[in-house]
Design a protein around this motif. Structure first.
Motif, PDB file in Angstrom:
ATOM      1  N   SER A  92     121.011  38.506  41.286  1.00 37.63           N
ATOM      2  CA  SER A  92     121.919  38.775  42.014  1.00 37.63           C
ATOM      3  C   SER A  92     121.166  40.079  42.886  1.00 37.63           C
ATOM      4  O   SER A  92     121.039  40.185  44.326  1.00 37.63           O
ATOM      5  N   ASP A  93     121.089  41.167  42.806  1.00 39.34           N
ATOM      6  CA  ASP A  93     120.600  42.403  42.529  1.00 39.34           C
ATOM      7  C   ASP A  93     119.481  42.188  43.911  1.00 39.34           C
ATOM      8  O   ASP A  93     119.408  42.433  44.432  1.00 39.34           O
ATOM      9  N   LEU A  94     118.731  41.081  42.765  1.00 31.55           N
ATOM     10  CA  LEU A  94     117.200  41.005  43.328  1.00 31.55           C
ATOM     11  C   LEU A  94     117.239  40.406  44.441  1.00 31.55           C
ATOM     12  O   LEU A  94     116.211  40.031  46.338  1.00 31.55           O
ATOM     13  N   ILE A  95     118.440  39.015  45.284  1.00 30.01           N
ATOM     14  CA  ILE A  95     118.584  38.701  46.313  1.00 30.01           C
ATOM     15  C   ILE A  95     119.071  39.582  47.286  1.00 30.01           C
ATOM     16  O   ILE A  95     118.391  39.824  49.019  1.00 30.01           O
ATOM     17  N   GLN A  96     119.874  40.517  47.083  1.00 31.11           N
ATOM     18  CA  GLN A  96     120.095  42.140  47.830  1.00 31.11           C
ATOM     19  C   GLN A  96     119.385  42.655  48.320  1.00 31.11           C
ATOM     20  O   GLN A  96     119.861  44.350  48.582  1.00 31.11           O
ATOM     21  N   GLN A  97     118.242  42.670  47.555  1.00 31.58           N
ATOM     22  CA  GLN A  97     116.923  43.540  47.521  1.00 31.58           C
ATOM     23  C   GLN A  97     117.333  44.749  46.647  1.00 31.58           C
ATOM     24  O   GLN A  97     116.538  45.859  47.328  1.00 31.58           O
ATOM     25  N   LYS A  98     118.112  45.054  45.748  1.00 33.40           N
ATOM     26  CA  LYS A  98     118.678  46.056  44.899  1.00 33.40           C
ATOM     27  C   LYS A  98     117.379  46.105  43.860  1.00 33.40           C
ATOM     28  O   LYS A  98     117.508  45.134  43.770  1.00 33.40           O
ATOM     29  N   ARG A  99     117.511  47.359  43.475  1.00 30.29           N
ATOM     30  CA  ARG A  99     117.243  47.488  42.021  1.00 30.29           C
ATOM     31  C   ARG A  99     118.059  46.877  40.670  1.00 30.29           C
ATOM     32  O   ARG A  99     118.460  47.248  40.707  1.00 30.29           O
ATOM     33  N   PRO A 100     117.344  45.519  40.212  1.00 27.71           N
ATOM     34  CA  PRO A 100     118.379  45.369  39.199  1.00 27.71           C
ATOM     35  C   PRO A 100     117.736  46.324  37.762  1.00 27.71           C
ATOM     36  O   PRO A 100     117.052  47.248  37.315  1.00 27.71           O
ATOM     37  N   GLY A 101     118.762  45.770  37.135  1.00 24.53           N
ATOM     38  CA  GLY A 101     118.929  47.261  36.313  1.00 24.53           C
ATOM     39  C   GLY A 101     118.376  47.613  34.954  1.00 24.53           C
ATOM     40  O   GLY A 101     117.283  46.079  35.113  1.00 24.53           O
ATOM     41  N   ARG A 102     117.820  48.308  34.195  1.00 20.13           N
ATOM     42  CA  ARG A 102     117.528  47.845  32.911  1.00 20.13           C
ATOM     43  C   ARG A 102     117.460  47.165  31.516  1.00 20.13           C
ATOM     44  O   ARG A 102     116.829  46.197  31.214  1.00 20.13           O
ATOM     45  N   ALA A 103     118.507  46.387  31.905  1.00 23.53           N
ATOM     46  CA  ALA A 103     119.089  45.678  31.111  1.00 23.53           C
ATOM     47  C   ALA A 103     118.398  44.054  31.185  1.00 23.53           C
ATOM     48  O   ALA A 103     117.814  43.402  30.227  1.00 23.53           O
ATOM     49  N   PHE A 104     117.874  44.272  32.569  1.00 22.12           N
ATOM     50  CA  PHE A 104     117.617  43.148  33.348  1.00 22.12           C
ATOM     51  C   PHE A 104     116.186  42.768  33.035  1.00 22.12           C
ATOM     52  O   PHE A 104     115.572  41.807  32.124  1.00 22.12           O
ATOM     53  N   TYR A 105     115.063  43.915  32.563  1.00 16.94           N
ATOM     54  CA  TYR A 105     113.792  43.788  32.047  1.00 16.94           C
ATOM     55  C   TYR A 105     114.118  43.823  30.301  1.00 16.94           C
ATOM     56  O   TYR A 105     112.664  43.445  29.903  1.00 16.94           O
ATOM     57  N   LEU A 106     114.679  44.544  29.909  1.00 16.77           N
ATOM     58  CA  LEU A 106     115.334  44.533  28.105  1.00 16.77           C
ATOM     59  C   LEU A 106     115.681  42.843  28.200  1.00 16.77           C
ATOM     60  O   LEU A 106     114.965  42.366  26.792  1.00 16.77           O
ATOM     61  N   ALA A 107     116.203  42.064  28.886  1.00 15.41           N
ATOM     62  CA  ALA A 107     116.310  40.627  28.498  1.00 15.41           C
ATOM     63  C   ALA A 107     115.237  39.967  28.362  1.00 15.41           C
ATOM     64  O   ALA A 107     114.869  38.899  27.594  1.00 15.41           O
TER      65      ALA A 107
END
Lengths: 179, 191
Positions: A92-107
């Motif tokens: 959802s963050d990516l779609i809204q051109q926002k930077r996803p949280g750290r948990a996203f990379y961790l996942a």
């Protein structure tokens, strides 16, 4: 593409629910040449038993095997749900051109550990198949739904990475998303 | 807050799926009903009756002891099984096999596993129900407690519990085993 990714994540959640609640294995007890004789008096010998992951966790807890129960709970319930939730929010963050949280990379990085419980079940199947007396373990639909859930998440992750790469070709973090 | 709700969406979807699987009965696979036109042993494992009879009176008119329970099975209008009587029991329990040792010891009756199985031999059929009749053994005349039919096609292999089948009968647990469960060690013929 965003719709497809949302669909895959949603389907993965449904598959995970099926994988957790439907039986993953059926144990068919046999007592070798004495089976017929004892099966008349020991009715359980005539009753194959199916187990789902959730039932397995509950049984292990009931029998005091808390450590194994917690390990299976973490890897087969909590971690997949956490990963799905993080991917959903991150996407959802990516779609809204926002930077996803750290948990996203961790996942993304921890993705491969989703298969740990499948590996455990596979080992269990192999070990029980070697029991004397002809007792057998038959894999059930729950395992396939669970594995499909893992594969669907992996596919969704790959598509997210691909989408994000195309949106921000110069970003260093766009690489190595699928772990 | 919005992120938390978004985060919980997949978990909610999975939880709803787990719930739907639970209520749909998809998991009844282990207790599948027995196939029709197959031969089965049907025996009684347990009968539980209420503390008083269907009229609310004590089972024994002379004292406060419980009923002496026994069960009779009829199939196609023919008596196919009669259990032994269990004295003074609100919960009567029967073993899988019963035999009178005196018959075998004194009269030299041949021993066969099939002869000692405490159950009726029936064929599973939609049109031929099994009638279960429960009696209280009495000195003069046995009293009928209850009689009811069961659809054999609804039985499940192993143990099968019937709850509240008739007034004053709380539950009846049947044993349901295929002929193929007969021991073959001693030269018994299998179907």
């Amino acid at each position: 593409m965003p719709l497809l990714i949302r669909f895959l994540l949603g389907i993965s959640a449904v598959l995970l629910g099926l994988g957790l609640s439907l039986p993953v294995m059926k144990v068919i007890p046999r007592l070798g040449p004495f089976h017929d004789y004892f099966s008349f008096f020991l009715k359980d010998l005539n009753s194959p038993q199916s187990f789902s992951l959730l039932e397995g966790i509950r049984t292990l807890t009931g029998e005091g095997h808390y450590f194994i129960a917690v390990i299976i709970l973490i890897f087969s319930v909590i971690f997949p749900l956490w990963k799905l939730g993080v991917l959903w929010v991150g996407f959802s963050d990516l779609i809204q051109q926002k930077r996803p949280g750290r948990a996203f990379y961790l996942a993304e990085k921890l993705g491969k550990y989703s298969m740990v419980d499948v590996f455990v079940i596979a080992l269990l199947v192999v070990s029980i198949k070697g029991l004397p007396g002809g007792s057998r373990v038959v894999l059930q639909s729950g395992l396939f739904f669970f594995a499909l859930s893992v594969l669907t998440v992996m596919l969704a992750s790959w598509l997210i990475e691909k989408t994000w790469s195309s949106q921000s070709p110069n970003s260093d973090e766009s690489t190595n998303l699928s772990g | 807050m919005k992120k938390v709700i978004k985060f919980l969406i997949p978990a909610l979807v999975a939880a709803v799926t787990v719930y739907l699987v639970g209520v749909s009965g998809v998991r009844e696979e282990d207790s599948a009903t027995v196939p029709t036109e197959q031969d089965y042993y049907v025996g009684v494992q347990l009968v539980e009756v209420t503390a008083t009879d269907k009229d609310g009176e004590s089972w024994d008119s002379f004292n406060d002891s419980g009923p002496d329970l026994y069960v009779v099975f009829h199939w196609q209008g023919v008596k196919v099984f009669k259990s032994s009587a269990k004295e003074d029991s609100l919960i009567a329990h029967w073993s899988e096999a019963e035999f009178d040792l005196r018959d075998y010891a004194l009269q030299g009756k041949p021993t066969s596993i099939d002869d000692v199985i405490a159950g009726a031999r029936v064929r599973i059929s939609e049109t031929e129900p099994l009638t279960i009749t429960l009696y209280e053994k009495d000195l003069l005349k046995d009293d009928l407690i209850a009689s009811f039919d069961i659809d054999l096609t609804k039985l499940t292999e192993g143990t099968h519990t019937i709850t509240d089948p008739a007034p004053s009968v709380k539950r009846v647990v049947l044993r349901v085993l295929p002929f193929s469960a007969l021991p073959s060690l001693f030269g018994e013929k299998k179907e």
